[in-house]
Design a protein around this motif. Structure first.
Motif, mmCIF file in Angstrom:
data_model
loop_
_atom_site.group_PDB
_atom_site.id
_atom_site.type_symbol
_atom_site.label_atom_id
_atom_site.label_comp_id
_atom_site.label_asym_id
_atom_site.label_seq_id
_atom_site.Cartn_x
_atom_site.Cartn_y
_atom_site.Cartn_z
ATOM 1 N N GLY A 154 0.815 -1.209 0.000
ATOM 2 C CA GLY A 154 0.000 0.000 0.000
ATOM 3 C C GLY A 154 0.848 1.258 0.000
ATOM 4 N N ILE A 155 1.975 1.204 0.694
ATOM 5 C CA ILE A 155 2.897 2.336 0.708
ATOM 6 C C ILE A 155 3.652 2.438 -0.619
ATOM 7 C CG2 ILE A 155 4.987 3.259 1.790
ATOM 8 C CD1 ILE A 155 2.392 3.495 3.476
ATOM 9 N N LEU A 156 4.123 1.301 -1.143
ATOM 10 C CA LEU A 156 4.896 1.306 -2.391
ATOM 11 C C LEU A 156 4.076 1.827 -3.569
ATOM 12 C CD1 LEU A 156 6.759 -2.119 -2.116
ATOM 13 C CD2 LEU A 156 7.756 0.168 -1.876
ATOM 14 N N ALA A 157 2.778 1.546 -3.550
ATOM 15 C CA ALA A 157 1.919 2.007 -4.645
ATOM 16 C C ALA A 157 1.884 3.532 -4.739
ATOM 17 C CB ALA A 157 0.498 1.465 -4.455
ATOM 18 N N LEU A 158 2.142 4.194 -3.617
ATOM 19 C CA LEU A 158 2.173 5.658 -3.604
ATOM 20 C C LEU A 158 3.506 6.212 -4.122
ATOM 21 C CD1 LEU A 158 0.474 6.181 -0.138
ATOM 22 C CD2 LEU A 158 -0.512 6.730 -2.377
ATOM 23 N N ARG A 159 4.473 5.301 -4.296
ATOM 24 C CA ARG A 159 5.796 5.633 -4.833
ATOM 25 C C ARG A 159 6.535 6.702 -4.023
ATOM 26 N NH1 ARG A 159 4.337 5.257 -11.344
ATOM 27 N NH2 ARG A 159 3.930 3.015 -11.307
ATOM 28 N N PRO A 160 6.674 6.498 -2.728
ATOM 29 C CA PRO A 160 7.462 7.427 -1.922
ATOM 30 C C PRO A 160 8.948 7.154 -2.126
ATOM 31 C CG PRO A 160 6.785 5.597 -0.559
ATOM 32 C CD PRO A 160 6.171 5.362 -1.931
ATOM 33 N N ASN A 161 9.797 8.089 -1.762
ATOM 34 C CA ASN A 161 11.236 7.808 -1.828
ATOM 35 C C ASN A 161 11.816 7.522 -0.453
ATOM 36 O OD1 ASN A 161 11.621 10.484 -0.767
ATOM 37 N ND2 ASN A 161 11.449 11.272 -2.862
ATOM 38 N N ILE A 162 10.949 7.551 0.583
ATOM 39 C CA ILE A 162 11.347 7.212 1.944
ATOM 40 C C ILE A 162 10.312 6.264 2.534
ATOM 41 C CG2 ILE A 162 11.793 8.071 4.284
ATOM 42 C CD1 ILE A 162 12.424 10.822 2.980
ATOM 43 N N ILE A 163 10.760 5.152 3.115
ATOM 44 C CA ILE A 163 9.858 4.249 3.830
ATOM 45 C C ILE A 163 10.294 4.198 5.286
ATOM 46 C CG2 ILE A 163 9.084 1.869 4.112
ATOM 47 C CD1 ILE A 163 9.259 1.452 1.184
#
Length: 275
Positions: A154-163
């Motif tokens: 769910g987070i990766l789908a938003l394509r952030p550059n920080i997790i």
């Protein structure tokens, strides 16, 4: 030279203004682009409070947080949150969709991502965490490790550059922890995503580039995992001794420095091999 994805300057925080006790006291550190930084320490050392300050879920009393070179402020908070994704300890608290696919798509819908692009992103994210075959399942019927992988998708789908991972392995069994950390490591390697993880798990720590040790709201040290695992005061920091170090001490081996399980296995094999 790599830029700083996260920079924390002189950060202090207390939960009640009338409290004499500061939860965080002049915390300073940075995380380079593509770096994996683990944060460790006893319960109550300020780790989770720090994570909430990084995403402006709490407001600092003093100091600054810079995300990709820009200081967090009330004006840019929503923009900066798009650059970060947080996965919390209990994935059940993050699920809202009836199916795995619906759940990963939920935040994309809220961000008004076009349907065609949304489908591509959902499939891409679920395949990254090896959960595409479970797309029609109810999240509640998944194992703990599977739930956390869906939360990561769910987070990766938003394509952030920080997790940011906040104790994500604490509720998982050893196999679930191993699978999730291998997934994170693979994604980070493929996409050069910056990872910041709050953890007590030494296997998770061993995957990171550097380790920030928190104690009583302050930064106690900042070093590599190998340097940390050699310290004589690990238990005082709220960490168990690594298995390899326990084994070395039990066998009374003359080993200098920290060895991973693979390195220790090779070392023991050499000891037993005929010269």
């Amino acid at each position: 030279m790599k830029k700083n994805s996260i920079e924390v300057r002189n950060l202090s925080f207390r939960y009640q203004k009338e409290d004499a006790h500061l939860t965080l006291k002049q915390v300073e550190f940075h995380v380079k682009q593509g770096e994996w930084l683990s944060i460790v320490g006893h319960n109550g050392s300020g780790k989770s409070t720090l994570v909430r300050l990084l995403n402006c879920l709490l407001e600092a009393e003093e100091g600054q947080v810079l995300i990709n070179g820009q200081a967090l402020s009330s004006e840019n908070i929503w923009e900066k949150r798009q650059e970060m994704g947080i996965v919390f300890q209990n994935p059940d608290n993050q699920f809202v969709g009836a199916t795995v696919e619906d759940d990963v798509a939920f935040a994309l819908e809220n961000n008004q991502v076009p349907p065609e692009e949304m489908q591509v992103r959902v499939e891409e994210a679920l395949k990254m965490v090896n959960m595409w075959d479970f797309r029609d399942r109810e999240p509640a019927r998944l194992s703990g490790g599977q739930k956390q992988r869906v939360a990561v998708a769910g987070i990766l789908a938003l394509r952030p550059n920080i997790i940011i991972l906040d104790e994500v392995t604490s509720m998982l069994d050893p196999e679930g922890r191993k699978e999730l950390m291998e997934t994170i490591a693979a994604i980070r390697s493929q996409q050069a995503i910056t990872v910041l993880s709050v953890t007590h798990d030494l296997e998770e720590v061993s995957l990171s580039d550097r380790v920030l040790v928190m104690k009583a709201g302050r930064v106690k040290s900042l070093q590599t995992p190998q340097e940390l695992f050699q310290r004589p005061d690990l238990e005082d920091l709220g960490l168990d001794l690594p298995f390899t170090r326990q084994l070395v001490e039990m066998l009374d081996l003359d080993v200098s420095g920290y060895l991973s399980e693979e390195e220790l296995q090779d070392y023991l094999w050499e000891l037993q091999s005929p010269r």
